[in-house]
Design an enzyme around this catalytic site. Structure first.
Site, PDB file in Angstrom:
ATOM      1  N   GLY A  64      -0.417  -5.166   2.852  1.00 39.49           N
ATOM      2  CA  GLY A  64      -1.594  -4.961   3.706  1.00 39.49           C
ATOM      3  C   GLY A  64      -2.494  -6.165   3.903  1.00 39.49           C
ATOM      4  CG  ASP A  81      -4.971  -3.385   3.017  1.00 37.61           C
ATOM      5  OD1 ASP A  81      -5.274  -3.040   1.845  1.00 37.61           O
ATOM      6  OD2 ASP A  81      -3.991  -2.899   3.605  1.00 37.61           O
ATOM      7  CG  ASP A 134      -8.506   5.687   0.310  1.00 38.53           C
ATOM      8  OD1 ASP A 134      -9.520   6.212   0.751  1.00 38.53           O
ATOM      9  OD2 ASP A 134      -7.407   6.266   0.288  1.00 38.53           O
ATOM     10  CB  THR A 135      -8.873   6.642  -4.634  1.00 30.91           C
ATOM     11  OG1 THR A 135      -7.804   5.760  -4.956  1.00 30.91           O
ATOM     12  CG2 THR A 135      -8.386   7.724  -3.688  1.00 30.91           C
ATOM     13  N   GLY A 136      -9.931   3.565  -4.927  1.00 34.37           N
ATOM     14  CA  GLY A 136     -10.246   2.505  -5.888  1.00 34.37           C
ATOM     15  C   GLY A 136      -9.241   2.439  -7.025  1.00 34.37           C
ATOM     16  CG  LEU A 167      -9.381  -3.674  -6.041  1.00 33.15           C
ATOM     17  CD1 LEU A 167      -8.334  -4.556  -5.390  1.00 33.15           C
ATOM     18  CD2 LEU A 167     -10.625  -3.657  -5.173  1.00 33.15           C
ATOM     19  CE  LYS A 191      -9.629   5.055   4.728  1.00 40.06           C
ATOM     20  NZ  LYS A 191      -8.463   5.950   4.654  1.00 40.06           N
ATOM     21  CG  ASP A 243       1.369   0.565   6.200  1.00 46.81           C
ATOM     22  OD1 ASP A 243       0.423   0.335   5.431  1.00 46.81           O
ATOM     23  OD2 ASP A 243       2.339   1.281   5.885  1.00 46.81           O
ATOM     24  NE  ARG A 262       2.926  -3.341   6.687  1.00 45.61           N
ATOM     25  CZ  ARG A 262       2.292  -2.779   5.660  1.00 45.61           C
ATOM     26  NH1 ARG A 262       1.012  -2.993   5.480  1.00 45.61           N
ATOM     27  NH2 ARG A 262       2.945  -2.014   4.812  1.00 45.61           N
TER      28      ARG A 262
HETATM   29  P1  IMP Z   1      -6.653   3.254  -3.277  1.00 41.04           P
HETATM   30  O1  IMP Z   1      -5.913   3.006  -4.545  1.00 41.04           O
HETATM   31  O2  IMP Z   1      -6.800   4.712  -2.991  1.00 41.04           O
HETATM   32  O3  IMP Z   1      -7.979   2.527  -3.196  1.00 41.04           O
HETATM   33  O4  IMP Z   1      -5.711   2.800  -2.125  1.00 41.04           O
HETATM   34  C1  IMP Z   1      -5.708   1.572  -1.563  1.00 41.04           C
HETATM   35  C2  IMP Z   1      -4.449   1.370  -0.765  1.00 41.04           C
HETATM   36  O5  IMP Z   1      -4.125   2.537   0.015  1.00 41.04           O
HETATM   37  C3  IMP Z   1      -4.680   0.266   0.218  1.00 41.04           C
HETATM   38  O6  IMP Z   1      -4.336  -0.978  -0.337  1.00 41.04           O
HETATM   39  C4  IMP Z   1      -3.781   0.677   1.369  1.00 41.04           C
HETATM   40  O7  IMP Z   1      -2.485   0.194   1.138  1.00 41.04           O
HETATM   41  C5  IMP Z   1      -3.745   2.184   1.333  1.00 41.04           C
HETATM   42  N1  IMP Z   1      -4.692   2.793   2.283  1.00 41.04           N
HETATM   43  C6  IMP Z   1      -5.799   3.501   2.001  1.00 41.04           C
HETATM   44  N2  IMP Z   1      -6.430   3.907   3.113  1.00 41.04           N
HETATM   45  C7  IMP Z   1      -5.707   3.419   4.144  1.00 41.04           C
HETATM   46  C8  IMP Z   1      -5.856   3.489   5.589  1.00 41.04           C
HETATM   47  O8  IMP Z   1      -6.791   4.091   6.161  1.00 41.04           O
HETATM   48  N3  IMP Z   1      -4.896   2.854   6.311  1.00 41.04           N
HETATM   49  C9  IMP Z   1      -3.862   2.184   5.753  1.00 41.04           C
HETATM   50  N4  IMP Z   1      -3.689   2.085   4.414  1.00 41.04           N
HETATM   51  C10 IMP Z   1      -4.598   2.715   3.624  1.00 41.04           C
HETATM   52 MG    MG Z   2      -2.421  -1.852   0.052  1.00 39.94          MG
END
Ligand code: IMP
Ligand code: MG
Length: 173
Positions: free
Chosen positions: A41, A96, A99-101, A104, A127, A155, A161
């Protein structure tokens, strides 16, 4: 399918990337940064960002995926790890979107075990509404609503992408 007009236009993205690069260059003045991008991403964001950073940089990448467990802690699978030795070096982790964190946070903790001199994080999109894990994010481009977005590296099932802007994706019904 992609809905309506872009959520973020090429111009909005470019201007934000410039201001992020400017803050990073000022904060790391006189230092070298090891910038670690989370693939796939980050590839477009990172390419644009690093070309505007005015301090020395070393680039590396990781490919990882996280799996949600019964608890919110999750588990991360590293498909491709960094090759740089980051001990006593200044590290900036770039993704990129947060989201939930969960991803990361897990990757950050894993990198901290390698004893970098410092570790900061940078994401283009946040988000915030969806956050489960409270992970520190030092540089944020845009806070966006709880919608699935694609383009500029992001994506849906590995498609879209290459869109130069960021758009909201909705499944066709
Ligand atoms: P987290 O672990 O939930 O923070 O997810 C982060 C990962 O989920 C990002 O690096 C993206 O690869 C994917 N992701 C979360 N939301 C989106 C979105 O709206 N579009 C595309 N990829 C997303
Ligand atoms: Mg990602």
């Amino acid at each position: 399918m992609i809905t309506g007009k872009p959520l973020l236009t090429v111009e909005q993205i470019q201007s934000k990337v410039s201001s992020l690069a400017d803050s990073i260059s000022k904060d790391y003045d006189g230092k070298e940064i090891v910038i670690i991008g989370l693939l796939k991403g980050c590839f477009i964001f990172m390419a644009d960002l690093v070309r505007q950073i005015r301090v020395p940089v070393v680039i590396d990448f990781m490919i990882a995926s996280s799996y949600m467990q019964t608890t919110t802690s999750g588990e991360v699978k590293i498909h491709c790890d960094i090759r740089e030795d980051i001990e006593n070096r200044h590290v900036l982790l770039v993704d990129d979107i947060i989201d939930t964190g969960i991803s990361l946070n897990l990757i950050r903790e894993r990198l901290l075990m390698k004893n970098p001199a410092s570790l900061k994080t940078c994401v283009l999109l946040d988000k915030k509404e969806r956050r489960i894990v409270d992970v520190p994010v030092d540089y944020v481009g845009f806070e966006i609503p709880n919608e699935f977005v694609v383009g500029y590296g992001l994506d849906y099932e590995n498609n879209y992408r290459n869109l130069p802007y960021i758009a909201i994706f909705k499944r066709a019904i």
